[in-house]
Design a protein around this motif. Structure first.
Motif, short mmCIF file in Angstrom:
data_model
loop_
_atom_site.label_atom_id
_atom_site.label_comp_id
_atom_site.label_asym_id
_atom_site.label_seq_id
_atom_site.Cartn_x
_atom_site.Cartn_y
_atom_site.Cartn_z
N LEU A 1 44.14 83.65 54.56
CA LEU A 1 45.59 83.84 54.45
C LEU A 1 45.97 85.31 54.62
O LEU A 1 46.98 85.64 55.25
CB LEU A 1 46.10 83.28 53.12
CG LEU A 1 45.94 81.76 52.95
CD1 LEU A 1 46.34 81.33 51.54
CD2 LEU A 1 46.78 81.01 53.98
N MET A 2 45.16 86.20 54.05
CA MET A 2 45.46 87.63 54.17
C MET A 2 45.32 88.09 55.62
O MET A 2 46.08 88.95 56.08
CB MET A 2 44.55 88.46 53.26
CG MET A 2 44.94 88.35 51.79
SD MET A 2 43.92 89.41 50.72
CE MET A 2 44.67 91.03 51.04
N SER A 3 44.38 87.49 56.36
CA SER A 3 44.21 87.88 57.75
C SER A 3 45.43 87.48 58.59
O SER A 3 45.58 87.92 59.72
CB SER A 3 42.95 87.24 58.34
OG SER A 3 43.20 85.91 58.73
N ARG A 4 46.29 86.65 57.99
CA ARG A 4 47.53 86.25 58.68
C ARG A 4 48.74 87.02 58.17
O ARG A 4 49.88 86.65 58.43
CB ARG A 4 47.77 84.76 58.49
CG ARG A 4 46.68 83.87 59.04
CD ARG A 4 46.53 84.02 60.55
NE ARG A 4 45.60 83.06 61.10
CZ ARG A 4 44.42 83.37 61.65
NH1 ARG A 4 44.04 84.63 61.68
NH2 ARG A 4 43.64 82.45 62.13
N GLY A 5 48.48 88.04 57.36
CA GLY A 5 49.57 88.92 56.93
C GLY A 5 50.05 88.74 55.51
O GLY A 5 50.88 89.50 55.03
N LEU A 6 49.54 87.72 54.79
CA LEU A 6 49.99 87.52 53.41
C LEU A 6 49.27 88.50 52.48
O LEU A 6 48.07 88.75 52.65
CB LEU A 6 49.71 86.08 52.96
CG LEU A 6 50.75 85.03 53.33
CD1 LEU A 6 50.85 84.85 54.83
CD2 LEU A 6 50.40 83.70 52.68
N ALA B 1 46.74 92.78 59.90
CA ALA B 1 47.53 91.77 60.61
C ALA B 1 48.90 92.32 60.98
O ALA B 1 49.40 92.10 62.08
CB ALA B 1 47.67 90.52 59.75
N PHE C 1 44.64 90.25 65.22
CA PHE C 1 44.56 88.83 64.91
C PHE C 1 43.13 88.35 65.12
O PHE C 1 42.49 88.72 66.10
CB PHE C 1 45.50 88.03 65.82
CG PHE C 1 45.48 86.54 65.56
CD1 PHE C 1 46.33 85.97 64.62
CD2 PHE C 1 44.60 85.71 66.24
CE1 PHE C 1 46.31 84.60 64.38
CE2 PHE C 1 44.57 84.34 66.00
CZ PHE C 1 45.42 83.79 65.07
N ALA D 1 53.63 83.62 57.04
CA ALA D 1 52.82 84.56 57.81
C ALA D 1 53.68 85.31 58.84
O ALA D 1 53.61 86.53 58.94
CB ALA D 1 51.68 83.80 58.50
N VAL E 1 54.29 89.34 58.88
CA VAL E 1 53.85 90.17 59.99
C VAL E 1 55.04 90.89 60.65
O VAL E 1 54.94 92.05 61.03
CB VAL E 1 53.06 89.33 61.01
CG1 VAL E 1 52.92 90.04 62.33
CG2 VAL E 1 51.68 88.99 60.43
N GLN F 1 48.77 79.68 65.88
CA GLN F 1 49.05 80.83 65.01
C GLN F 1 49.10 82.11 65.82
O GLN F 1 49.96 82.97 65.60
CB GLN F 1 47.99 80.92 63.91
CG GLN F 1 48.07 79.77 62.91
CD GLN F 1 46.95 79.83 61.90
OE1 GLN F 1 46.70 80.86 61.30
NE2 GLN F 1 46.27 78.71 61.69
N LEU G 1 52.29 84.54 65.86
CA LEU G 1 52.20 85.87 65.24
C LEU G 1 52.30 87.00 66.27
O LEU G 1 52.51 88.15 65.89
CB LEU G 1 50.91 85.98 64.41
CG LEU G 1 50.86 85.05 63.19
CD1 LEU G 1 49.50 85.08 62.52
CD2 LEU G 1 51.94 85.43 62.17
#
Lengths: 454, 260
Positions: A408-413, B79, B84, B105, B109, B166, B170
Motif C-alpha cells: 500500500l505504501m508503494s502506491r503512495g499511502l 511513489a 512505480f 492511492a 500520489v 494501477q 497513478l
C-alpha cells in the motif's frame, strides 16, 4: 446528587414501589450475590463452563485486572420517579421510537405514531413493570438470563456473581414488546449513557418479538465524559418468537475507565431469525457472556462481533451457540483489532444437543494486532452430541502484515493510511453482513477515532 | 525536461546476504529498458530495494531520481515522486475494494489540493469513477474488477492486469515491472504486454525485469541489460535478447567468470 449502594437497605428502597414478587426476586438474587465469591478470588474462570489449561492462561490476565476492581466504589442511582419524559425530535421515517437514559434514569422516550397504531410497547423498564406486570413476570430474568438454568451455557450464569448483582439491583433499561404479526421496518433507537463519576449502571434490555413480528433495535451504550470512572452490570434478553425476525445492534462506547460486565442471551424460536451485532470499543475491562439458544426447529441466528481495543483495555468475551432443536443454523463471526497494550480473550462454544440433528453451526474469531505489546487469546470449542451436524470453527491471531503495508505504501499511502485501510478491510466481512447503512457508518466513525488516538 | 532514475554502484543485502553487488543503471522518462537475468541473479531484490522494502537493506550506493536521493525516502514518498513498482507477487488486501484503494492511492500520489480535490484530500468521487472507467475500458479490464477485493482470489493474469491498471491510474514517471510475465500463459502475456504498450509514451520510462524475453515481443525495449550475480554485466540493444534466446546465459556467465 444522592447516591445508592449495594446494600440490602438500598435494595429495599428500590423495591419499595414495586410488586411484591419483584421484591422477592431481587432478594433472592441478593442472597446469591452475597454467597458467591468475587470471581477473581478463585483460580478457575467461573464464567466459563469448561476450564482447561488454555483458559487458565487467559483467565490469569483477566484476574489480574479484576484485582483493582472494587464494587463498593460505585453507586447506583436513587430511583427518581419524578423525572418526566420529554419528547425528543426525530425523523419518523428513519426512527420508529427513541429512548434516552442517563445514569440509570430515563430522560426521554418517544414513540412514533406508527408504534402506537401497531400496539408496540416500548418503555423504560420501571414504567413497563407497572404497565405490563404479566409480561414482565413471565419473561424478566426468567427464561434467558437467569440465575439457574438447565442450559449448557447457563451453568456460567448460575455461578455468576455479577448476574446476581444485576438481578438484585437492576435499574433502567427498557422493555420492547412487538405483538404477533406486527412488522416494524424502521429501527428503534436506545441511548444508554453514563455521565457522573463512580456511577453504577445496571440497565436491562428486554426485547420480546412475538410470532411473525419484525423489529430492528439499535442500542448505543456511551460515556458522555472521557474520564468519569464507572461500572456497568448489564443484561440483555432477546426473545425471537416463532417466525419472528429480530435485528439487535449494541454498540458499546463506554470510556476507558468503565468496568463492564454483562450477560446477553437470545432465545430463538421455531423458524425465527436473529441478526445480532455487538460492537465493542470502550471499557477498561469487559467481561461479557453472550449466548444464543436455538430452541425451535428452523431457527437461524447470525452473531456478528466487532471490537477495537487500545491503551490498556482488556476484553474478555465468552460466546455460546446452543442448538437444542433440529434444523437450526447459527453463524458467529467475531473480529477484534488490538492496539497499544490491549488484551483480548475470546472463548466460544458450540453446543449441539442430541435432539438437534441437521444443525449447521459456524464459528470464527479473528484478531489483528497492531502493536508488539498487544495480546490476543482465542479458544474456539465444540460440544456435539448429535450425529448429523455440519460444524466448523476457527480462530486466528496475527500481527499486521508488513507485506500488505509495503504494498500500500508503494502506491503512495502513508503508514497510517495503510494501517487504516488494512483495519477497515479486516472488519469488512463483519460490516458487509450488517444490514443497515447508518450503523455501518457509525461504526466506521468509531473505528477511525480509535486509529487516530494514541 | 525528461527525468531520469540513476543507480550508481548499488549494494543491497537481504538478512545479511549481499544480493546486489555494485549495480549501475540509468533509465530516462520515455525510454524502455529490459533487465534480464536468470533466477537468483537479484532481479526482485533490485525491484523491491528501489521501492524501499524495509527488509531489503541498502548497504551502499546511490539512487537518484530527478535530483532527489531516493534512498532517504519512505516507499510512499518514492511513489509520490513518480516511481512505480508492478509486483511479481501482488499482496492481497482482503476487504479492501480495488476502487476504494485506488482512489486513496491516486489522491495521495497527486497530492492534497490537486485539481479540485475535496476537503478530505480525496479526488472527487465522480471524477475518479469516470477516470477509472476510462482506463478500465482502455485496458480491456472487466467492470467488476473495481468492486473486488484487492488481489484477493485473483488469478495470476488478473493480478497482473490489476497492477497495470494501477500503473495507468497513478501515471508514474518511471515504472519497474518485476517479472510481470511470470506465471502467465501465452494469452495472458499477450494481454498484459498489449496493455503496457498502450501506456508507453514520452512521459513514461519503463524498466522491465524479466527472466524470459516473451513480454518483450509486445514491448520492444531500446536498451537491454544482463544481470548476473547482482551486477549488470552486459548492456546493449535488442540484439542481446536474440543472443540470449539462442545461447542462454551460460556463455555470458563464462565470459565474466561467474559460477552458476
Amino acid at each position: 446528587m444522592q447516591k445508592g449502594d449495594f446494600s440490602k437497605e438500598f435494595l429495599e428502597k428500590i423495591a419499595a414501589t414495586e410488586p411484591q414478587w419483584m421484591r422477592e426476586k431481587r432478594l433472592e438474587a441478593y442472597a446469591l450475590y452475597e454467597s458467591l465469591p468475587m470471581p477473581h478470588t478463585t483460580k478457575d474462570d467461573v464464567w466459563r463452563r469448561t476450564v482447561d489449561m488454555r483458559t487458565q492462561d487467559y483467565w490469569r490476565r483477566t484476574r489480574r485486572h479484576l484485582r483493582s476492581f472494587a464494587v463498593d466504589r460505585y453507586h447506583p442511582s436513587v430511583p427518581n420517579g419524578a423525572v418526566s419524559p420529554e419528547d425528543v425530535d426525530y425523523n419518523e421515517a428513519e426512527t420508529a421510537g427513541v429512548l434516552v437514559q442517563v445514569d440509570g434514569q430515563r430522560q426521554h422516550t418517544s414513540d412514533s405514531e406508527i408504534l402506537k397504531e401497531k400496539g408496540v410497547y416500548f418503555a423504560d423498564l420501571h414504567t413497563a413493570l407497572q404497565a405490563q406486570p404479566e409480561l414482565f413476570r413471565s419473561y424478566f430474568m426468567n427464561k434467558a438470563v437467569t440465575l439457574e438454568t438447565a442450559l449448557k451455557s447457563g451453568n456460567i450464569a448460575q455461578r455468576n456473581k455479577f448476574d446476581a448483582l444485576h438481578g438484585a439491583f437492576w435499574q433502567g433499561g427498557y422493555l420492547l414488546h412487538v405483538p404477533k404479526g406486527v412488522r416494524v421496518e424502521v429501527p428503534l433507537r436506545v441511548y444508554i449513557r453514563m455521565s457522573e463519576a463512580e456511577q453504577a449502571d445496571l440497565s436491562h434490555t428486554l426485547i420480546i418479538a412475538e410470532e411473525g413480528s419484525q423489529v430492528v433495535v439499535l442500542e448505543d451504550n456511551l460515556s458522555t465524559t472521557p474520564d468519569a470512572s464507572g461500572f456497568h452490570s448489564g443484561a440483555v434478553e432477546i426473545f425471537a418468537g416463532q417466525n419472528a425476525n429480530v435485528t439487535y445492534v449494541q454498540v458499546q462506547r463506554w470510556n476507558r475507565h468503565v468496568w463492564n460486565f454483562a450477560s446477553h442471551r437470545a432465545m430463538v424460536a421455531r423458524d425465527a431469525q436473529l441478526c445480532w451485532v455487538t460492537a465493542m470499543f470502550g471499557g477498561r475491562l469487559n467481561k461479557i457472556n453472550q449466548a444464543v439458544v436455538l430452541e425451535g426447529a428452523g431457527g437461524n441466528a447470525k452473531m456478528l462481533g466487532l471490537a477495537f481495543t487500545d491503551a490498556r483495555q482488556h476484553l474478555d468475551v465468552s460466546t455460546a451457540q446452543e442448538h437444542v432443536s433440529p434444523h437450526t443454523f447459527s453463524d458467529l463471526l467475531y473480529r477484534t483489532v488490538l492496539k497499544d497494550r490491549a488484551q483480548s480473550a475470546w472463548g466460544g462454544n458450540i453446543y449441539v444437543y442430541p435432539s438437534a440433528n441437521h444443525t449447521d453451526a459456524y464459528q470464527k474469531n479473528d484478531n489483528l494486532l497492531l502493536s508488539e505489546r498487544a495480546h490476543a487469546d482465542t479458544l474456539p470449542g465444540l460440544e456435539i452430541q448429535a450425529h448429523e451436524v455440519r460444524c466448523t470453527h476457527g480462530a486466528t491471531a496475527g500481527k499486521i502484515d508488513a507485506e500488505q503495508v509495503f504494498y500500500l505504501m508503494s502506491r503512495g499511502l502513508s503508514y497510517t493510511e495503510a494501517e487504516k485501510l488494512i483495519v477497515e478491510g479486516f472488519f469488512e466481512p463483519v460490516m458487509e453482513r450488517i444490514p443497515l447503512e447508518s450503523v455501518r457508518e457509525e461504526l466506521n466513525t468509531s473505528i477511525t477515532r480509535k486509529l487516530v488516538t494514541s | 525536461m525528461s527525468k531520469d532514475l540513476t543507480i550508481k554502484d548499488l549494494h543491497i543485502s537481504v538478512q545479511g546476504n549481499p544480493i546486489i553487488k555494485g549495480l549501475n543503471l540509468s533509465v530516462q522518462q520515455g525510454e524502455i529498458h529490459a533487465l534480464m537475468g536468470p533466477n537468483g541473479s537479484g532481479k526482485s531484490t533490485l525491484a523491491k530495494g528501489l521501492m524501499g522494502h524495509p527488509l531489503y537493506e541498502v548497504d551502499s550506493g546511490e539512487v537518484i531520481f530527478d535530483g532527489v536521493d531516493v534512498l532517504e525516502l519512505e516507499p510512499n514518498e518514492r511513489a509520490k515522486l513518480g516511481l512505480f513498482l508492478a509486483f511479481q507477487y501482488p499482496t492481497a488486501i482482503p476487504g479492501v475494494s480495488l476502487a476504494n484503494f485506488l482512489r486513496l492511492a491516486v489522491s495521495a500520489v497527486r497530492g492534497k489540493g490537486a485539481n479540485g480535490s475535496e476537503k478530505d484530500g480525496l479526488i472527487p468521487m465522480r471524477e475518479f469513477r469516470r477516470e477509472l472507467r476510462e482506463k478500465m475500458q482502455q485496458l480491456g479490464v472487466d467492470d467488476s474488477f473495481a468492486r473486488r477485493y484487492l488481489n484477493d482470489g485473483f488469478s495470476g493474469g488478473e493480478m497482473k492486469r490489476a497492477e497495470i491498471l494501477q500503473l495507468a491510474m497513478l501515471e508514474p514517471k518511471i515504472a519497474i515491472l518485476d517479472e510481470t510475465d511470470s506465471g502467465l500463459d501465452i494469452d495472458a502475456v499477450r494481454i498484459v504486454g498489449e496493455s503496457v504498450s498502450q501506456l508507453i509514451g514520452p512521459d513514461l520510462g519503463v524498466l522491465i525485469i524479466t527472466h524470459y524475453p516473451r513480454l518483450l515481443d509486445y514491448i520492444r525495449p531500446q536498451f537491454v541489460h544482463i544481470l548476473l550475480d547482482g551486477r549488470v554485466v552486459e548492456s546493449g540493444g535488442w540484439e542481446l535478447t536474440q543472443v540470449l534466446e539462442a545461447e542462454g546465459y551460460d556463455p555470458i556467465r563464462e565470459k565474466h567468470g561467474i559460477d552458476e
